[in-house]
Design an enzyme around this catalytic site. Structure first.
Site, PDB file in Angstrom:
ATOM      1  N   PRO A 278       5.294   4.694   1.136  1.00  0.00           N
ATOM      2  CA  PRO A 278       4.912   3.310   0.833  1.00  0.00           C
ATOM      3  C   PRO A 278       4.961   2.423   2.074  1.00  0.00           C
ATOM      4  O   PRO A 278       5.698   2.683   3.026  1.00  0.00           O
ATOM      5  CB  PRO A 278       5.943   2.879  -0.208  1.00  0.00           C
TER       6      PRO A 278
ATOM      7  N   PHE B 114       2.222   9.125   4.360  1.00  0.00           N
ATOM      8  CA  PHE B 114       3.567   9.050   4.914  1.00  0.00           C
ATOM      9  C   PHE B 114       4.542   8.520   3.873  1.00  0.00           C
ATOM     10  O   PHE B 114       5.683   8.961   3.766  1.00  0.00           O
ATOM     11  CB  PHE B 114       3.529   8.140   6.151  1.00  0.00           C
TER      12      PHE B 114
ATOM     13  N   ASP C  29      -7.660  11.919  11.900  1.00  0.00           N
ATOM     14  CA  ASP C  29      -7.717  11.360  10.544  1.00  0.00           C
ATOM     15  C   ASP C  29      -8.308   9.948  10.578  1.00  0.00           C
ATOM     16  O   ASP C  29      -7.826   9.047   9.897  1.00  0.00           O
ATOM     17  CB  ASP C  29      -6.326  11.338   9.917  1.00  0.00           C
TER      18      ASP C  29
ATOM     19  N   GLY D 188       0.821  -1.207   0.000  1.00  0.00           N
ATOM     20  CA  GLY D 188       0.000   0.000   0.000  1.00  0.00           C
ATOM     21  C   GLY D 188       0.847   1.244   0.000  1.00  0.00           C
ATOM     22  O   GLY D 188       2.084   1.195   0.065  1.00  0.00           O
TER      23      GLY D 188
END
Length: 821
Positions: free
Chosen positions: A517, A515, A629, A511
């Site tokens: 990978p 931030f 978040d 993913g």
């Protein structure tokens, strides 16, 4: 009297049985049992056939003891449809066990499952089962009499509720020894709040046995050690039930059973083989203190006292005139009122029968101190206690509202902690001071003896932590003089991370987030890890990296992802997490194929887990943390599909009593941000509650709030959900969830909870402690007000890609949508 009636019943039953024609334990499809014929379990423990009860001339199909206490009936099939002659016949077909009279159906054990090779079998437990003969070695029963108890509970039977199917295992008395039809009394488990057993006479509550406290139900006598049976209580995702089992399962074991007699008394009987009679081991009678809580809230009831009602210490009669006239129903109130947040504490009352738990909340893993802390944080919480009183105690049980149904207390191991104002705590402290002198002397002696060793250990720990702070400061270029980077996390060698991820191979990439990978890796010891590597193009930097490490290192909760360590080397910034094999929640709920594989229980478990994780962040962690978040891609699923909140780069911690803050840099994800945060930069625990509400509605609908489309309107998902609620069309919102009819109300309730969380104004939204309580109780819910961002929007082709970043020059407004891991 009861013994005479039982012997009479046994004698009449013995006279009614003519022969044992089949001499076996199985009835097959081409066989029948007529009146006078029976089948017997393999070891001869139980027998099934036709009988008459007491002096009645009616005929019933039932099961009774054969080897011990011959003729004592434990189960009746046609309780409310007796036969008036001996023409009854029992047979089976591919879907049911049938009791017929002249081809007319009297009673049946129906099943929706077609059985290819059907048999009915009487087991040595006293259980009549319907199954496929090919499944002889399993317990894959299509139907069993243990699911339909009468007035008797045998070892291995369940007393409780199946939370998936809604089936309840409960007991109902006979009308009399001559009439086994359902009588006036029903004993069943109530699962509203913490489970407890309630005895009903029609619609009138007669008695509470109270909740399970580790070795008994609270209202039962303290059990003495015995070698006959073991009491057990289970709270599982699918079932909540009580059962008892025999220690000795040999053929020479003593028989024991529980019965609910026609007068509403509950008895445990044990067979005395020497005297060939049932002996009463325990009787629980219904007393005046049991019926309808005669003393009201905050009062104890003791039938051996005069008057029987008394206010708890620190309380006074609510209406003194009525109290003096022996009308205690209004109960008692605090002498000094509670003052939430200003020094409230607890007074311990030992040996009570715990109050009614229908307005309660519970957690099986908390300790007592955590339980007290949670209660004090909720102004509606009035008392708390351990759930399990054995050993040092465990679990947490909270009460809300008046404490009703407390029976007189004595000094033993069972205690409840009642919330009191600070002014009422001094007396309790004085009571404890008499015993504190000896404890103080012992404590000082031990402390002196350990001082040298403790000083040495502390010195070593200080040197170790100082070295870690020095390493961190060297690589980040920041000062650690304030101690904020004093981390209890391993500092990984970068070469180990490179080897674990095969040099950050593209094949191991699982993913990409804001931030950078994320890679799957395996350490040398075989442990799977998830590695987040800060990328050069990341919109997050060293501040977010430090923030995530410093915050999550201090957090420990089953619904938060665990940070295993970090790595800082040259320009590399790497976070190492536990690996979540089922990926992120968004890849599960927005994928129609995966979504259709889970049942309602799984979705409810995910919602409840996320709620508990947020509650921990907001109230129970060392820091009060606002995530800022929370969204589907930041909830990860472990091997058992348990949810874990992740990605704390945007999180902020509050100190002391701070509850909200303002920022000029708004960060988060569009669609999950509350109005006050997106517009004014004001964030608080209520902004996380808003995000949680959006997430709940996304989980239940399978649709994203952002980019939601509907042919009838241009509302987002929140507006659509509110419209469905207002028009009583909640079923239209649920999509792709395997939902049983018994789960519909719970699903609709969760939609309403989600709407309460996304209300436009933060003061209208519940806090997370209230959300967790609402999810785990059946208390009435208020109607939600209009959600935030409810205005219909003008839709354009390919508008608002979920991966876009949106910037606002007015307040450095940046919104980051991170892809799933």
């Amino acid at each position: 009297m009861a013994s005479t009636a039982l012997n009479l019943l046994s004698i009449t039953l013995l006279l009614s049985i003519l022969t044992n024609a089949s001499g076996k334990d199985i009835l097959r499809g081409d066989e029948t049992i007529r009146d006078g014929e029976t089948i017997v379990s393999a070891n001869g423990e139980f027998e099934l056939g036709f009988f008459r009860a007491g002096s009645s001339t009616n005929r019933y199909l039932g099961i009774w003891f054969k080897k011990m206490s011959y003729g004592t009936v434990v189960w009746v099939a046609n309780r409310d449809r007796p036969l008036n002659n001996t023409s009854g016949m029992l047979r089976i077909d591919n879907k049911a066990i049938l009791l017929l009279v002249d081809a007319a159906l009297i009673w049946s054990a129906n099943s929706s499952t077609f059985v290819k090779n059907p048999v009915a079998q009487l087991l040595d437990t006293g259980n009549l089962v319907f199954r496929d003969e090919q499944d002889g070695g399993s317990e894959n029963f299509v139907w069993q009499s243990f699911d339909y108890p009468g007035d008797t509970m045998l070892p291995g039977m369940k007393f409780g509720k199946n939370l998936v199917t809604g089936r309840q295992w409960y007991y109902s008395s006979w009308k009399s020894v001559d009439d086994p039809s359902p009588g006036n009394f029903v004993h069943r488990m109530d699962t509203h709040g913490y489970p407890q057993l309630l005895l009903w006479k029609g619609s009138e509550l007669q008695a509470r046995t109270g909740p399970w406290v580790g070795n008994r139900f609270s209202g039962d006598p303290v059990p003495k050690a015995n070698r006959i049976y073991l009491n057990e209580f289970f709270i599982e995702p699918r079932e909540i039930y009580y059962a008892f089992h025999l220690f000795n399962t040999s053929s020479t074991r003593p028989a024991t059973r529980l019965i609910l007699d026609p007068n509403g008394n509950r008895q445990r009987l044990i067979w005395n083989d020497q005297n060939q009679e049932w002996r009463t081991y325990l009787t629980i009678l219904v007393t005046d203190c049991d019926r309808s809580a005669p003393c009201g809230p905050y009062a104890t009831c003791d039938v051996n006292s005069s008057p029987k009602c008394a206010c708890l210490r620190g309380f006074k009669p609510k209406i003194p005139e009525k109290w003096e006239a022996a009308d205690w129903r209004d109960g008692c109130v605090h002498i000094n009122p509670l003052n939430c947040g200003h020094g409230d504490g607890f007074v311990k009352f030992s040996g009570v029968k715990l109050p009614d738990t229908r307005q309660s909340w519970y957690n099986l893993t908390m300790n007592l101190e955590e339980c007290k802390s949670m209660c004090l944080k909720n102004c509606n919480c009035t008392a708390c206690s351990n759930i399990n009183v054995e050993k040092e105690g465990s679990g947490c049980l909270l009460w809300f509202g008046g404490l009703i149904g407390i029976n007189g207390y004595t000094e033993d191991a069972q205690s409840i902690y009642v919330r009191m104002p600070a002014s009422d705590l001094d007396e309790s402290a004085t009571d404890e001071s008499n015993n504190s002198g000896l404890r103080r002397i012992i404590f000082i002696s031990i402390s002196v003896a350990l001082t040298a060793m403790s000083a040495l250990i502390l010195l070593l720990l200080f040197m170790k932590r100082k070295l870690k702070r020095k390493v961190y400061s060297h690589f980040t270029g920041t000062s650690s003089s304030n101690g904020e980077e004093n981390l209890e996390l391993p500092l990984f060698d970068f070469r180990k991370i490179v080897n674990a991820t095969t040099n950050f191979s593209h094949d191991n990439k699982i993913g990409e987030g804001g931030f950078g990978p994320v890679y799957k890796g395996m350490l040398e010891d075989g442990q799977l890890i998830a590695v987040k590597r800060l990328s050069d193009s990341s919109r997050q930097g060293i501040d977010e990296f430090k923030n995530e490490v410093s915050l999550i290192a201090k957090l420990q909760h089953r619904n938060l992802v665990s940070l295993l360590g970090y790595c800082i080397e040259d320009q590399e910034r790497v976070l190492i997490y536990e690996y979540m094999p089922n990926g992120s929640l968004d890849s599960f709920i927005f994928d129609k194929g995966k979504r259709s594989l889970a049942d309602w229980e799984r979705y409810y478990s995910i919602i409840n887990g996320v709620a508990r994780g947020l509650l921990y962040l907001h109230q129970d962690s060392k820091l009060r943390i606002i995530h800022r978040d929370l969204k589907a891609s930041n909830v990860l699923l472990d091997h058992d599909m348990n949810p874990k909140i992740s990605d704390f780069g945007m999180a902020r911690s509050f100190g002391g009593s701070q509850t909200e803050a303002n920022t000029t840099r708004v960060v988060g994800t569009y669609g999950y941000m509350s109005p006050e945060y997106a517009i004014d930069g004001l964030f608080s625990t209520k902004s996380d509650v808003y995000s949680f509400g959006v997430l709940v509605l996304e989980i239940l609908s399978g649709k994203r709030n952002r980019c939601f489309e509907h042919p009838d309107h241009n509302l987002n998902l929140l507006g659509h959900a509110w419209r469905c609620f207002s028009e009583d069309r909640l079923k239209d919102l649920l999509d792709g969830i395997i939902l049983e009819p018994s789960n519909e109300c719970e699903a609709f309730r969760d939609i309403q909870i989600g709407l309460l969380c996304v209300q436009e104004y933060p003061e209208d939204r519940p806090n997370m402690s209230s959300v967790v309580l609402m999810l785990n109780s059946k208390t009435a819910l208020p109607n939600p007000k209009k959600p935030g961002f409810f205005t219909e929007r003008k839709r354009h082709e390919k508008d608002y890609s979920s991966s876009k970043h949106i910037l606002s020059s007015s307040n450095d407004y940046s919104i980051t949508a991170i892809s799933p891991r």
